[in-house]
Design an enzyme around this catalytic site. Structure first.
Site, short mmCIF file in Angstrom:
data_model
loop_
_atom_site.label_atom_id
_atom_site.label_comp_id
_atom_site.label_asym_id
_atom_site.label_seq_id
_atom_site.Cartn_x
_atom_site.Cartn_y
_atom_site.Cartn_z
N ASP A 184 0.81 -1.43 0.00
CA ASP A 184 -0.13 -0.06 0.00
C ASP A 184 0.75 1.28 0.07
OD1 ASP A 184 -2.45 1.45 -0.04
OD2 ASP A 184 -2.12 1.61 2.15
N ASP B 120 -1.63 5.29 -6.65
CA ASP B 120 -2.10 4.48 -5.49
C ASP B 120 -1.97 3.17 -5.79
OD1 ASP B 120 -2.93 3.82 -2.95
OD2 ASP B 120 -4.86 3.77 -3.69
#
Length: 493
Positions: free
Chosen positions: A154, A370
């Site tokens: 992440d 992302d």
């Protein structure tokens, strides 16, 4: 007989018409890609395709490694789906998670989150992670001897954490829950330690034990909380990194599902890249292959992430680099300056920089990369301009479906076709030659078994735009923290 001025005007008009005709004649034709139109499989996913959790530690963590580089193999989340789940069900669930995550990133980037209070734990670390699980997992060994753990990859959060025994409250994960009592390298962080002070609110404290506590809360109510500690992490080919600050979660609730925890790759003080910077530098890179590859036992392609000198790769000359942009109100995210798009080889008109540029005084706007968001979100006016240009350039034989699918509003019926021509699409980033030409499967994706394919972008009114992992697939994405730039290397996985 015409006068001289009238004749001159006539000649000028004829010349203008001729020039316009010549301009139209030499205008560059629309450029197309060939898309292999493979619909989603109607069959349930195979439990036999789960590649990482059943791999032995000996195979993953052997003793041969480059001291300046750390590599990890990645598995897509859907490799750990229920064995009877269909591809259509997985996509619907994935898009629902995606919408929640994107909304929470927008809240975080707009600096509009509110801290939770009480309980003696640290106030929430602001994170874009809304569902508690991203799209790709990294295989990591935790402790001494190393215990295998799947951690969510992440780039939108910082704290590294995993579930720990004894569990007051734990969700179901793939593999065993880590037990710190069985590790020789586990060490609790004291309340007075400077490391405890790096937690956003200074960290909570268990006064009886003098032990630092952490808590990370997410916008959907998911939470992980427990002891803050240091531990040794082991990676592929035997590379070991000692004294990594981690959260050892004894109380974990929410939609985390399957993963043992999270590997925070953001830009903050407690992220994994920041912690290993002194030894390996501030650079890392990942390659995300097709999200269905891990479901195909015959596939030899695998996703990877690399830290250290090897992350830049040998062919950086082929990279499209763009400067990182820093948001003073949100240190975690990797912002880039997206300046426009091309469809069919022509720049898309009507894309305003106002819609894509970060406002440093408010922290709103801008574009982030992302790894955990799937579908790229664009500020609504920029999305509308891109979508309309794509529709206009699409070959006449492609039929738009009535309505859309989930968050997609532009879908085509490609049923019965093996290949189709679709207009090319490129993202233009600030920096010399920083154009990222996407392969067709990165922007037109199957959504059902009948051959419906949708334009894999969506609008957002949340302020921040997000380049998601569907659009990143197939590229080696380089986060060069030492030179504060991001690069995209095509066909490098």
């Amino acid at each position: 007989m015409a006068s001289a001025p009238s004749l001159l005007s006539l000649v000028i008009s004829l010349l203008v018409l001729l020039l316009c005709h010549l301009s139209d004649a030499v205008a560059e034709p629309t450029r197309y890609h060939t898309l292999v139109a493979t619909p989603l499989s109607p069959e349930p996913t195979s439990a036999d395709a789960r590649p990482v959790s059943d791999t032995s530690l000996t195979d993953i963590f052997d003793d041969h490694h480059n001291a300046s580089t750390v590599d990890l193999l990645l598995a897509h989340r859907e490799a750990f789906a229920p064995p009877n789940a269909t591809a259509s069900q997985l996509l619907a669930y994935r898009l629902a998670r995606d919408a929640t995550r994107a909304a929470e990133i927008a809240l975080a980037a707009g600096n509009r989150t509110r801290a939770r209070r009480g309980g003696g734990f640290a106030a929430p670390v602001v994170s874009g992670l809304a569902q508690g699980s991203g799209e790709y997992f990294a295989q990591v060994g935790v402790g001494t001897p190393p215990s295998p753990a799947l951690l969510v990859l992440d780039t939108g959060s910082d704290v590294v954490w995993l579930q720990c025994a004894p569990c007051r409250r734990c969700y179901a994960q793939s593999g065993r829950v880590f037990d710190p009592r069985r590790s020789r390298s586990y060490a609790a962080v004291a309340c007075a330690s400077p490391l405890c002070g790096r937690l956003d609110s200074g960290g909570g404290c268990d006064a009886r034990r003098g032990a630092c506590q952490y808590e990370v809360a997410y916008g959907d109510g998911s939470v992980t909380a427990g002891d803050f500690a240091t531990e040794t992490l082991t990676f592929a080919r035997g590379a070991r990194v000692a004294r990594v600050a981690i959260g050892c979660g004894h109380d974990n609730e929410g939609l985390f599902v399957a993963a043992a925890g999270l590997l925070g790759l953001g830009r903050g003080r407690l992220s994994f890249p920041t912690q290993v910077a002194r030894r390996y530098g501030r650079s890392f890179a990942y390659c995300l292959v097709d999200r269905t590859s891990s479901l195909k036992p015959s596939s030899s392609r695998s996703s990877t992430i690399t830290f250290g000198s090897g992350s830049l790769g040998a062919n950086t000359a082929a990279s499209s680099f763009t400067p990182m942009v820093r948001n003073p109100r949100m240190a975690t995210f990797y912002y880039v300056h997206l300046v426009g798009f091309s469809v069919g080889g022509a720049r898309v008109p009507g894309v305003s920089q106002r819609d894509l540029t970060l406002n440093p005084s408010t922290g709103r706007g801008g574009v982030i990369l992302d790894s955990g968001t799937s579908v790229t979100r664009l500020a609504r006016p920029a999305y509308a301009a891109l979508r309309d240009a794509f529709r206009a350039a699409t070959a006449p034989g492609l039929r738009l479906t009535r309505g859309g699918f989930s968050l997609f509003d532009t879908c085509y019926d490609l049923g019965g076709r093996r290949t189709v021509k679709v207009p090319t699409l490129a993202l233009h980033l600030e920096g010399g030659g920083a154009a990222v030409a996407l392969p067709p499967e990165n922007y037109l994706i199957p959504v059902d078994t009948r051959g419906t394919f949708c334009f894999a972008f969506a609008p957002t009114d949340g302020g921040v735009s997000i380049v998601g992992n569907i659009q990143q697939q197939g590229f080696r994405v380089v986060f060069d923290g030492d030179r504060q730039r991001v690069g995209f290397v095509p066909k490098s996985c």
